[in-house]
Design an enzyme around this catalytic site. Structure first.
Site, mmCIF file in Angstrom:
data_model
loop_
_atom_site.group_PDB
_atom_site.id
_atom_site.type_symbol
_atom_site.label_atom_id
_atom_site.label_comp_id
_atom_site.label_asym_id
_atom_site.label_seq_id
_atom_site.Cartn_x
_atom_site.Cartn_y
_atom_site.Cartn_z
ATOM 1 N N CYS A 1 0.914 -1.211 0.065
ATOM 2 C CA CYS A 1 -0.134 0.064 -0.058
ATOM 3 C C CYS A 1 0.855 1.291 -0.055
ATOM 4 O O CYS A 1 1.523 1.573 0.946
ATOM 5 C CB CYS A 1 -0.873 0.059 1.169
ATOM 6 S SG CYS A 1 -1.841 1.555 1.425
ATOM 7 N N CYS B 1 -5.143 5.535 -4.518
ATOM 8 C CA CYS B 1 -4.497 4.275 -4.394
ATOM 9 C C CYS B 1 -2.956 4.452 -4.631
ATOM 10 O O CYS B 1 -2.810 4.767 -5.987
ATOM 11 C CB CYS B 1 -5.243 3.012 -5.264
ATOM 12 S SG CYS B 1 -4.357 1.540 -5.366
#
Length: 326
Positions: A80, A232
């Site tokens: 992430c 993202c």
């Protein structure tokens, strides 16, 4: 009492838990249950989040610590990028270091403090790697191709072209001329490929991107295990590389790119060696609030508001002021 933080990168928000500070670390099943409960927008803490970031000891001597990521549905992600920036900041402040390695599920990644993006907006640069275009890494089936780079996939769309790349999270990216008009198509495709389907049986992050000008993109992502997010990090990094492969006259290697998203913006840089690519993601690492929670509530994944002390910061206001000026 245990200290946890609510943090965000480009308003991709998380709760950050340092397992090394606990008397009894949470098990994997406890962490999964905690992620589902704490992230819930109705019953979680502070309006929920996109997931849970967990700091724990590294398994090797190169890395300062290890990061694990639990999505809001309890599944684990390999990486992430937005979350790694916030973990990098937490570790930098805890250990008084400005550049170091963090262990992730796929690799040790280099992180470093970056000049603040604006007043009260700390920033970090994180490595996004490894990069792979193979079918095994991205995980598609029944698409009759061994590599997907800026090509039509009639099984998915009659008109769109796609690039598939793992960074290491699997991403499917399509460039469109009007990203806002294409939002319903992204919603449809994101849901379709993250439900039971024959093409991506393990799901995939789906991003639509629009080239706004030289080295300038807008990216929106339907994230596996989450749904639509404000941003993202690995998706914006993957879209940067996909943009270079599709339109090298507009997207340049070894130069800073500006990537806008529904939650703000980041900078990326594509690095191309003789054998492969790696990416750099630069952006804010904002602490929205610091919380003190009884450790047992974390094990139980139950939150009694009267037992939790919340200490908001002024960093979110500073971040919103920054992006309003862009």
């Amino acid at each position: 009492m245990v200290n946890i933080e609510k943090v965000h990168g480009s308003q991709n928000s998380f709760f950050l838990l340092d397992q090394t500070e606990l008397a009894r670390p949470l098990t994997i099943s406890e962490l999964q249950r905690l992620a589902v409960e704490i992230a819930d927008p109705q019953t979680g803490l502070l309006g929920g989040s996109d997931g849970l970031l967990v700091v724990q000891p590294a398994d090797n001597t190169q890395a300062l610590a290890q990061m694990r990521i639990f999505n809001k549905d309890g599944s684990q992600a390999l990486m992430c990028g937005n979350g790694l920036r916030t973990v990098a900041r937490y570790l930098a402040e805890k250990y008084h270091q400005h550049e170091f390695w963090v262990q992730t599920a796929a690799a040790n990644l280099r992180v470093k403090q970056y000049p603040a993006l604006g007043a009260g907006v700390p920033a970090f640069s994180v490595e996004i790697a490894p990069v792979s275009f193979t079918q095994a890494s991205v995980g598609w089936q029944h698409l009759q191709t061994s590599k997907i780079i800026n090509q039509k996939l009639p099984q998915l769309s009659a008109d769109l072209k796609f690039t598939a790349v793992a960074v290491p999270n699997p991403h499917l990216i399509s460039f469109v001329t009007n990203i806002h008009a294409a939002h319903p198509s992204l919603a449809y495709l994101g849901r379709k490929l993250n439900e039971v389907n024959p093409y991506f049986p393990n799901g995939v992050n789906v991003s639509f991107a629009q080239i706004l000008g030289p080295n300038k993109l807008f990216v929106e992502t339907y994230e596996r295990g989450v749904g639509f997010t404000n941003a993202c990090g690995t998706g914006m990094s993957a879209a940067s590389l996909a943009g270079y492969l599709a339109a090298p006259e507009q997207v340049t290697v070894d130069k800073l790119l500006t990537i806008y998203n529904p939650g703000g913006f980041v900078k990326t840089k594509i690095h191309h060696t003789k054998t492969d690519y790696w990416l750099e993601l630069i952006g804010n690492a904002t602490v929205i609030a610091k919380l003190q929670v009884p450790e047992e509530l974390l094990h139980q994944a139950r939150f009694k508001q009267e037992q939790i002390k919340v200490m908001p910061t002024d960093e979110q206001e500073a971040y919103l002021k920054l992006i309003a000026a862009k």
